[in-house]
Design a protein around this motif. Structure first.
Motif, mmCIF file in Angstrom:
data_model
loop_
_atom_site.group_PDB
_atom_site.id
_atom_site.type_symbol
_atom_site.label_atom_id
_atom_site.label_comp_id
_atom_site.label_asym_id
_atom_site.label_seq_id
_atom_site.Cartn_x
_atom_site.Cartn_y
_atom_site.Cartn_z
ATOM 1 N N GLN A 46 0.859 -1.319 -0.142
ATOM 2 C CA GLN A 46 0.124 0.140 -0.120
ATOM 3 C C GLN A 46 0.576 1.325 -0.060
ATOM 4 O O GLN A 46 0.517 2.207 -0.626
ATOM 5 N N THR A 66 -5.553 1.494 -3.473
ATOM 6 C CA THR A 66 -5.207 0.974 -2.280
ATOM 7 C C THR A 66 -6.534 0.435 -1.670
ATOM 8 O O THR A 66 -6.507 -0.625 -0.870
ATOM 9 N N GLN A 67 -7.702 1.130 -1.907
ATOM 10 C CA GLN A 67 -8.982 0.625 -1.421
ATOM 11 C C GLN A 67 -9.297 -0.530 -2.125
ATOM 12 O O GLN A 67 -9.836 -1.347 -1.482
ATOM 13 N N HIS A 70 -7.456 -3.228 -0.338
ATOM 14 C CA HIS A 70 -8.003 -3.520 0.848
ATOM 15 C C HIS A 70 -9.421 -4.384 0.738
ATOM 16 O O HIS A 70 -9.541 -5.307 1.593
ATOM 17 N N GLN A 71 -9.970 -4.252 -0.223
ATOM 18 C CA GLN A 71 -11.347 -4.966 -0.530
ATOM 19 C C GLN A 71 -10.875 -6.503 -1.005
ATOM 20 O O GLN A 71 -11.698 -7.459 -0.397
ATOM 21 N N ALA A 74 -9.684 -8.287 2.145
ATOM 22 C CA ALA A 74 -11.114 -8.584 3.004
ATOM 23 C C ALA A 74 -11.789 -9.688 2.277
ATOM 24 O O ALA A 74 -12.204 -10.782 3.359
#
Length: 212
Positions: A46, A66-67, A70-71, A74
């Motif tokens: 990241q 970056t998001q 993250h997803q 997850a």
């Protein structure tokens, strides 16, 4: 000279690139040399994305990526809960004419295995130590991971590398998973996440949970 002929303003690479003399020569010629960390962890990935975004003037795109990372992580963690028992997977790095090496801790392969929801029984080791047949069997792996390219070059790769195990029923029964070499180059990268997703789907399918 070849690089300078391209008239670059920025040379972007990993902290493993070199030789140092060439990089110094480029810097003296006015080229900005930027080295990104190859530490195989998500935080570094990241940070690298954000750094590249800043260097090329696209911080918003970097934030969006970056998001997305993250997803992806997850989703990998959520899907991993469908595996009743994390399988034990060993990544073998095979170089012709040399004993195979296993991916221990502090490697992108170890992170990939963990992201997929599996366990790396070689994580007690560090980096890529050499491995003999007895040590491999002692790890009691549920499957082996090798480079896609290596297996394409030699479909009998493991039999040639570990001939003493070629006739062992338990060894021959182990499933072999392949991953693109790009997923393990230059530290953790976006290809690593994609390879982890593909591996996880294969594990879920084998466990009867494909598509959940």
């Amino acid at each position: 000279e070849g690089l300078l002929a391209l008239k670059p303003s920025l040379l972007l690479g990993s902290d493993e690139m070199g030789p140092e003399s060439t990089l110094q020569q480029l810097s003296k010629a006015g080229v900005k040399v930027e080295r990104l960390s190859t530490a195989p962890d998500l935080a570094t990935l990241q940070q690298n994305i954000q750094r590249v975004g800043a260097l090329i003037g696209k911080p918003d795109a970097a934030a969006a990526l970056t998001q997305q990372v993250h997803q992806q992580v997850a989703q990998l963690q959520q899907q991993a809960t469908h595996l009743a028992r994390p399988p034990r997977l060993v990544y073998l790095l095979v170089v012709p004419g040399r004993p195979p090496m296993v991916a221990g801790s502090q490697t992108p392969a170890d992170t990939l295995i963990t992201l997929a929801g599996a366990r790396n029984p070689a994580a007690t080791l560090r980096n890529y130590p050499q491995l003999n047949a007895e040590a491999l069997l002692a790890m009691q792996p549920d499957g082996l991971i090798v480079s896609e390219r290596s297996l394409q070059q030699d479909p009998q790769l493991l039999a040639h590398t570990l001939p003493q195990l070629a006739k062992d029923p338990a060894f021959k029964a182990l499933p072999i998973f392949t991953i693109p070499g790009a997923a393990l180059i230059g530290g953790l990268n976006l290809s690593t996440l994609q390879a982890a997703q593909t591996l996880q789907q294969q594990l879920l399918q084998a466990a009867g949970h494909a598509g959940e």
